[in-house]
Design a protein around this motif. Structure first.
Motif, PDB file in Angstrom:
ATOM      1  N   PRO A  55       0.597 -33.468 -30.478  1.00 59.86           N
ATOM      2  CA  PRO A  55       1.054 -32.605 -29.387  1.00 59.86           C
ATOM      3  C   PRO A  55       2.364 -33.065 -28.751  1.00 59.86           C
ATOM      4  O   PRO A  55       3.111 -32.256 -28.210  1.00 59.86           O
ATOM      5  N   SER A  56       2.670 -34.353 -28.842  1.00 58.19           N
ATOM      6  CA  SER A  56       3.924 -34.836 -28.255  1.00 58.19           C
ATOM      7  C   SER A  56       5.145 -34.309 -29.006  1.00 58.19           C
ATOM      8  O   SER A  56       6.257 -34.388 -28.491  1.00 58.19           O
ATOM      9  N   ALA A  57       4.936 -33.744 -30.191  1.00 59.34           N
ATOM     10  CA  ALA A  57       6.058 -33.162 -30.930  1.00 59.34           C
ATOM     11  C   ALA A  57       6.679 -32.000 -30.155  1.00 59.34           C
ATOM     12  O   ALA A  57       7.879 -31.741 -30.270  1.00 59.34           O
ATOM     13  N   LEU A  58       5.875 -31.318 -29.347  1.00 58.60           N
ATOM     14  CA  LEU A  58       6.411 -30.196 -28.567  1.00 58.60           C
ATOM     15  C   LEU A  58       7.427 -30.645 -27.521  1.00 58.60           C
ATOM     16  O   LEU A  58       8.241 -29.843 -27.057  1.00 58.60           O
ATOM     17  N   LEU A  59       7.389 -31.923 -27.154  1.00 60.00           N
ATOM     18  CA  LEU A  59       8.396 -32.447 -26.217  1.00 60.00           C
ATOM     19  C   LEU A  59       9.795 -32.432 -26.828  1.00 60.00           C
ATOM     20  O   LEU A  59      10.784 -32.535 -26.106  1.00 60.00           O
TER      21      LEU A  59
END
Length: 191
Positions: A55-59
């Motif tokens: 989910p941190s890829a969306l950052l």
């Protein structure tokens, strides 16, 4: 298995994005593989990477969008023959590029580990090489034709852009192939 399919599609987009970012084919002054398109491809791959457990890829969406805008501005300025020496923006773009490369490869290595792909360690090494090399090229080093120390050191540690680009392609496509093998072997994912 949907996670693996999403990761497979995302890896293809990321790999093609890096092809656009690192390869320059010019017709006159216009790059026909513009870097802005590469950043947009990477940006489009981030939701699939997030669904694959990162989910941190969306950052990375906002920095990728800013880098696409920056590269688009430089592409247009070059096409119309205007100078692109916007040093303050160049420094911001260099820092954003370092952040995106580091975080993206960290996310990819984590996904490789989660899905049992052997490319995890190679992606982490590539991440570090990419960040070190990008940092060295971004520093305002006083290099001219007589200063060969940097290039000798770079060749000693194989920090040529061509070597880095080849290693990047090898790791990304290898990771994608490993995901593909798993998808083909799964009876739920055929067809």
């Amino acid at each position: 298995m949907e996670e693996r399919k999403g990761l497979y599609r995302s890896l293809g987009r990321i790999a093609w994005g890096y092809v656009f970012i690192y390869l320059n084919f010019n017709l006159g002054s216009i790059d026909i593989l513009p870097s802005w398109a590469g950043w947009l491809l990477i940006c489009s791959a981030l939701p699939g990477l997030a669904r694959a457990g990162e989910p941190s890829a969306l950052l990375l969406n906002p920095p990728c969008g800013l880098l696409a805008a920056w590269e688009g501005l430089c592409w247009v300025l070059t096409a119309v023959g205007e100078p692109t020496e916007l040093w303050g923006l160049w420094l911001i773009a260099a820092v954003l590029t370092l952040y995106v490369h580091f975080q993206l490869f960290t996310n990819l290595a984590s996904a490789a580990e989660r899905f049992g792909c052997p490319q995890r360690r190679g992606l982490l090494v590539l991440r570090t090489m990419n960040v070190v090399f990008t940092t060295l090229l971004s520093l305002p080093l006083p290099l001219d034709e007589g200063d060969t120390w940097f290039f000798q050191a770079a060749s000693r540690y194989q920090f040529h852009p061509e070597c880095l680009n080849e290693e990047l392609k090898r790791k990304m496509w290898g990771f994608r192939r490993a995901c593909e093998v798993e998808l083909v072997g799964c009876p739920h994912c055929r067809g």
